[in-house]
Design a protein around this motif. Structure first.
Motif, PDB file in Angstrom:
ATOM      1  N   LEU A 242      34.633  33.703  36.222  1.00 40.60           N
ATOM      2  CA  LEU A 242      34.237  32.439  36.843  1.00 40.60           C
ATOM      3  C   LEU A 242      35.271  31.971  37.863  1.00 40.60           C
ATOM      4  CD1 LEU A 242      31.877  30.450  36.601  1.00 40.60           C
ATOM      5  CD2 LEU A 242      33.268  29.115  35.019  1.00 40.60           C
ATOM      6  N   ILE A 243      36.528  32.377  37.672  1.00 47.01           N
ATOM      7  CA  ILE A 243      37.577  31.939  38.591  1.00 47.01           C
ATOM      8  C   ILE A 243      37.349  32.498  40.000  1.00 47.01           C
ATOM      9  CG2 ILE A 243      39.310  33.792  38.367  1.00 47.01           C
ATOM     10  CD1 ILE A 243      41.410  31.543  37.995  1.00 47.01           C
ATOM     11  N   LEU A 244      36.633  33.606  40.103  1.00 48.65           N
ATOM     12  CA  LEU A 244      36.325  34.161  41.425  1.00 48.65           C
ATOM     13  C   LEU A 244      35.313  33.285  42.154  1.00 48.65           C
ATOM     14  CD1 LEU A 244      36.073  37.929  40.419  1.00 48.65           C
ATOM     15  CD2 LEU A 244      37.997  36.760  41.492  1.00 48.65           C
ATOM     16  N   THR A 245      34.313  32.784  41.413  1.00 53.05           N
ATOM     17  CA  THR A 245      33.365  31.828  41.994  1.00 53.05           C
ATOM     18  C   THR A 245      34.084  30.547  42.382  1.00 53.05           C
ATOM     19  OG1 THR A 245      31.608  32.730  40.590  1.00 53.05           O
ATOM     20  CG2 THR A 245      31.215  30.567  41.573  1.00 53.05           C
ATOM     21  N   TYR A 246      34.990  30.119  41.506  1.00 54.08           N
ATOM     22  CA  TYR A 246      35.800  28.920  41.742  1.00 54.08           C
ATOM     23  C   TYR A 246      36.590  29.059  43.045  1.00 54.08           C
ATOM     24  CZ  TYR A 246      39.386  25.364  40.490  1.00 54.08           C
ATOM     25  OH  TYR A 246      40.243  24.272  40.455  1.00 54.08           O
ATOM     26  N   LYS A 247      37.193  30.218  43.237  1.00 51.46           N
ATOM     27  CA  LYS A 247      37.984  30.464  44.452  1.00 51.46           C
ATOM     28  C   LYS A 247      37.115  30.344  45.703  1.00 51.46           C
ATOM     29  CE  LYS A 247      39.069  34.609  45.871  1.00 51.46           C
ATOM     30  NZ  LYS A 247      39.676  35.947  46.069  1.00 51.46           N
ATOM     31  N   ASP A 248      35.924  30.951  45.661  1.00 47.56           N
ATOM     32  CA  ASP A 248      35.030  30.898  46.819  1.00 47.56           C
ATOM     33  C   ASP A 248      34.613  29.464  47.134  1.00 47.56           C
ATOM     34  OD1 ASP A 248      35.152  33.628  47.096  1.00 47.56           O
ATOM     35  OD2 ASP A 248      33.307  34.004  45.982  1.00 47.56           O
ATOM     36  N   LEU A 249      34.302  28.694  46.103  1.00 47.83           N
ATOM     37  CA  LEU A 249      33.887  27.301  46.302  1.00 47.83           C
ATOM     38  C   LEU A 249      35.018  26.461  46.894  1.00 47.83           C
ATOM     39  CD1 LEU A 249      31.911  26.791  42.963  1.00 47.83           C
ATOM     40  CD2 LEU A 249      30.928  26.880  45.265  1.00 47.83           C
TER      41      LEU A 249
ATOM     42  N   GLU B  72      42.393  29.636  52.787  1.00 50.02           N
ATOM     43  CA  GLU B  72      42.386  30.882  52.030  1.00 50.02           C
ATOM     44  C   GLU B  72      43.270  30.726  50.805  1.00 50.02           C
ATOM     45  OE1 GLU B  72      43.258  35.668  52.645  1.00 50.02           O
ATOM     46  OE2 GLU B  72      43.186  34.300  54.365  1.00 50.02           O
ATOM     47  N   LEU B  73      42.712  31.032  49.639  1.00 44.32           N
ATOM     48  CA  LEU B  73      43.446  30.919  48.379  1.00 44.32           C
ATOM     49  C   LEU B  73      43.395  32.259  47.656  1.00 44.32           C
ATOM     50  CD1 LEU B  73      41.966  27.516  47.141  1.00 44.32           C
ATOM     51  CD2 LEU B  73      44.235  27.851  48.121  1.00 44.32           C
ATOM     52  N   SER B  74      44.360  32.489  46.817  1.00 45.47           N
ATOM     53  CA  SER B  74      44.363  33.707  46.001  1.00 45.47           C
ATOM     54  C   SER B  74      44.064  33.341  44.557  1.00 45.47           C
ATOM     55  CB  SER B  74      45.722  34.410  46.079  1.00 45.47           C
ATOM     56  OG  SER B  74      46.705  33.654  45.395  1.00 45.47           O
ATOM     57  N   THR B  75      43.518  34.300  43.813  1.00 45.89           N
ATOM     58  CA  THR B  75      43.289  34.058  42.384  1.00 45.89           C
ATOM     59  C   THR B  75      44.616  33.879  41.652  1.00 45.89           C
ATOM     60  OG1 THR B  75      43.068  36.456  42.166  1.00 45.89           O
ATOM     61  CG2 THR B  75      41.046  35.171  42.181  1.00 45.89           C
TER      62      THR B  75
ATOM     63  N   LYS C  30      48.367  32.365  52.576  1.00 41.53           N
ATOM     64  CA  LYS C  30      48.493  33.793  52.859  1.00 41.53           C
ATOM     65  C   LYS C  30      49.892  34.287  52.523  1.00 41.53           C
ATOM     66  CE  LYS C  30      45.010  34.037  56.516  1.00 41.53           C
ATOM     67  NZ  LYS C  30      44.751  34.282  57.946  1.00 41.53           N
ATOM     68  N   LYS C  31      50.895  33.486  52.900  1.00 40.86           N
ATOM     69  CA  LYS C  31      52.272  33.876  52.599  1.00 40.86           C
ATOM     70  C   LYS C  31      52.508  33.920  51.095  1.00 40.86           C
ATOM     71  CE  LYS C  31      54.347  32.052  56.869  1.00 40.86           C
ATOM     72  NZ  LYS C  31      55.287  31.042  57.431  1.00 40.86           N
ATOM     73  N   ASP C  32      51.983  32.912  50.380  1.00 39.53           N
ATOM     74  CA  ASP C  32      52.142  32.870  48.928  1.00 39.53           C
ATOM     75  C   ASP C  32      51.487  34.073  48.269  1.00 39.53           C
ATOM     76  OD1 ASP C  32      53.499  30.528  49.183  1.00 39.53           O
ATOM     77  OD2 ASP C  32      51.851  29.227  48.525  1.00 39.53           O
ATOM     78  N   ARG C  33      50.284  34.398  48.727  1.00 39.22           N
ATOM     79  CA  ARG C  33      49.577  35.519  48.131  1.00 39.22           C
ATOM     80  C   ARG C  33      50.332  36.814  48.392  1.00 39.22           C
ATOM     81  NH1 ARG C  33      43.630  37.342  49.953  1.00 39.22           N
ATOM     82  NH2 ARG C  33      44.753  37.568  51.907  1.00 39.22           N
ATOM     83  N   ALA C  34      50.796  37.010  49.612  1.00 32.13           N
ATOM     84  CA  ALA C  34      51.547  38.227  49.940  1.00 32.13           C
ATOM     85  C   ALA C  34      52.795  38.339  49.079  1.00 32.13           C
ATOM     86  CB  ALA C  34      51.922  38.226  51.420  1.00 32.13           C
TER      87      ALA C  34
END
Length: 581
Positions: free
Chosen positions: A516-523, A531-534, A562-566
């Motif tokens: 569900l967290i993937l749907t949450y991310k898209d929303l 842009e957010l990362s899981t 993006k920097k945080d995710r990388a």
């Protein structure tokens, strides 16, 4: 990357084995492994086996009550752990061995080879129990050897393979990821726990390493797809632990070279049947038995049914476990003797409803009992129900599995004693202290009474027909302080149907899960145009904390995210442990 050679692994495991032998540990004694995912975890498993003892996985992220129950039931003689857990009040000090001290500067110790018999226990895995307590399944060295040799032959694993290990050792399929490759001489990439739970990091690991084999549950494969995984040249994909849909199989076949559907209960040593799925496969089956494995399908009277008829699947052969630890009545019920001519063999009653097709493949269609699977983990619903009924004020409880937004979730249906008023939070809190997170229901429904059958049993089919509330706005009042909090709350309540009371509620406690967290991310990305990362959402799990994060980033959110995710993915990659020749 931290690279560990086979020579170094041999020295590390020898140091551990020598320590255990000096403590007087012998065959059929149980040694707990309470370690995070690392090369030390693998060395500890090998060290216990070298010493002739049996290992019992203990996940440091399991609730304290469950760890204590396993330790007491198994009568563990020693606990192998790491420095940060040495002072835990879970264990007696005399039980604890700090393996960090043993493997930091391992000596080239020659370990005397203990006398090990095929019937001696190699490891014991605890699974959910219908009585309310988990039960230990004892797997012998003979069981283990048969499985390893069978997997080396088909699907086939050799010294050129690179296996990405993503499974907790509390789940028996870790054997294929850790021990089978060692016998084959393969390279093992041990993924850190953070990467395993974050599909973005998992995709990054797959794309940056030459992985040739990945074993995962259908849930994990769906997570990878939802995170934009494009596939992997030369990859053999193994799917097991849950039902593999035709739709998912068709998708995976476009992203890997080979796909196998694996099936098997813990009691018959990891996988017992398998089927290679191709684009020409007409229907998904669980295939045919692996080496030295036999099957029978019987009706409710134990009589073998003809080809094409449904019945309960029984599994016999060299993979059938020694039995349950200290559970003689359950052993006599589940492990039965069947004869074929003059030959008698032990068969395990799986409880799975199957039929044998004309081409000798097996088709599976459900259960004869209330056992279910969530994300590959086997769950006895009665264990959850017993835990709920231990809450003061609860009269009765029944747990069912339902699909919400195409995601299987556990739903607890509860009745209360007269004049009792009870909130969800104390029930959830108690369950979190007793059960692993995958066994804690996502939704709770309070009913006046549970529907019953004419035989005075809970009518689970009637419970399945109960509609889950799709919107919690009429049931709760949430005090939000900022516009960002209001937007996130609206997503939780109206888009995800989560049970939320305050901005400090945890996403996973409110009914969220790794899919569900993937749907949450898209929303969230659509709502806030960023842009957010899981990984980020696993870090900021409450409405308030995520709101504060988003507000602190302001208009620079997209770039910063993006920097945080990388940075987080780089950290996950640097935590990858590699074992190679």
């Amino acid at each position: 990357d931290k690279v560990l050679s086979y020579t170094k692994l041999d020295k590390m495991s020898n140091s551990i084995a020598k320590c255990l032998l000096e403590r007087g540990i012998t065959s059929n004694q149980f040694v707990g492994i309470y370690l995070d995912r690392s090369e030390t975890m693998l060395a500890s498993i090998v060290g216990v086996l070298k010493a002739g003892a049996a290992y019992v996985p203990l996940d440091p992220h399991f609730p304290k009550d469950r760890i204590e129950l396993i330790c007491n039931d198994a009568s563990l003689v020693t606990i192998l752990t790491e420095q940060k857990y040495c002072d835990s009040d879970l264990f007696k000090s005399e039980q604890v061995v700090n393996v960090d001290a043993l493997v930091t500067t391992p000596q080239n110790n020659k370990v005397p080879t203990p006398s090990i018999h095929l019937t001696d226990t190699a490891y014991m895995i605890y699974t959910s129990g219908s009585t309310g307590k988990p039960k230990g399944v004892k797997i012998s060295h003979g069981n283990l050897a048969n499985f390893i040799l069978s997997m080396l032959d088909d699907p086939g694993i050799n010294e050129r393979d690179n296996i990405l290990a993503i499974t907790t050792i509390s789940f028996d399929i870790h054997i294929l990821e850790l021990l089978v490759p060692l016998i084959a001489g393969s390279t093992i990439y041990i993924a850190p726990r953070e990467a395993v739970s974050d599909p973005d990091s998992l995709v990054s690991l797959l794309s940056s390493n030459p992985i040739t084999l990945l074993q995962a549950t259908p849930t994990t494969w769906k997570m990878l797809n939802a995170s934009g995984w494009k596939g992997h040249n030369g990859l053999t994909a193994l799917s097991g632990g849950e039902s593999l849909s035709k739709e998912l199989a068709t998708n995976l076949l476009t992203k890997c070279d080979k796909l196998y559907n694996m099936y098997g209960p813990t009691e018959t040593t990891v996988w017992s049947t398998m089927a290679q799925i191709t684009i020409k496969t007409p229907a998904i089956t669980i295939g045919k038995p692996i080496a030295n494995t036999s099957i029978r399908i019987v009706d409710k009277w134990g009589i073998q049914v003809p080809i094409g008829c449904w019945g309960e699947l029984l599994i016999g052969g060299d993979g059938v476990a020694t039995g349950y630890h200290n559970r003689p009545e359950l052993n006599s019920d589940r492990f039965i003797q069947l004869t074929n001519g003059l030959i008698s063999d032990t068969f395990y009653k799986t409880g799975d409803i199957c039929r044998l097709l004309a081409d000798s493949n097996l088709e599976c269609a459900g259960r004869v009992d209330n056992q279910v699977k969530i994300r590959g983990f086997r769950i006895e619903l009665e264990e959850i129900e017993n835990a709920i009924q231990s809450v003061p004020g609860v009269k009765n409880a029944a747990v069912i599995i339902k699909n919400e937004q195409n995601i299987p979730i556990l739903v607890a249906c509860i009745t209360l004693k007269p004049s009792v008023t009870l909130e969800i939070d104390p029930i959830r809190l108690l369950l979190q202290k007793q059960l692993p997170e995958y066994m804690v229901p996502s939704r709770f429904l309070f009913l006046e009474s549970l529907p019953m059958t004419p035989n005075s049993k809970v009518d689970r089919k009637a419970l399945q027909s109960i509609e889950l509330p799709k919107n919690y706005t009429e049931m709760i009042s949430i005090s939000t302080n900022t516009e960002t909090e209001k937007k996130i709350t609206d997503i939780w309540v109206n888009k995800l149907s989560l049970s939320v009371h305050t901005p400090d509620d945890n996403f996973f406690d409110a009914g969220g899960n790794s899919l569900l967290i993937l749907t949450y991310k898209d929303l969230l990305q659509k709502e806030f145009h960023c842009e957010l990362s899981t990984t980020l959402l696993f870090q900021y799990t409450t409405i308030r904390s995520l709101s504060e994060y988003l507000n602190s980033k302001g208009m620079n959110e997209s770039l910063q995210a993006k920097k945080d995710r990388a940075s987080m993915q780089k950290q996950a990659l640097s935590s990858l442990k590699r074992v190679r020749k």
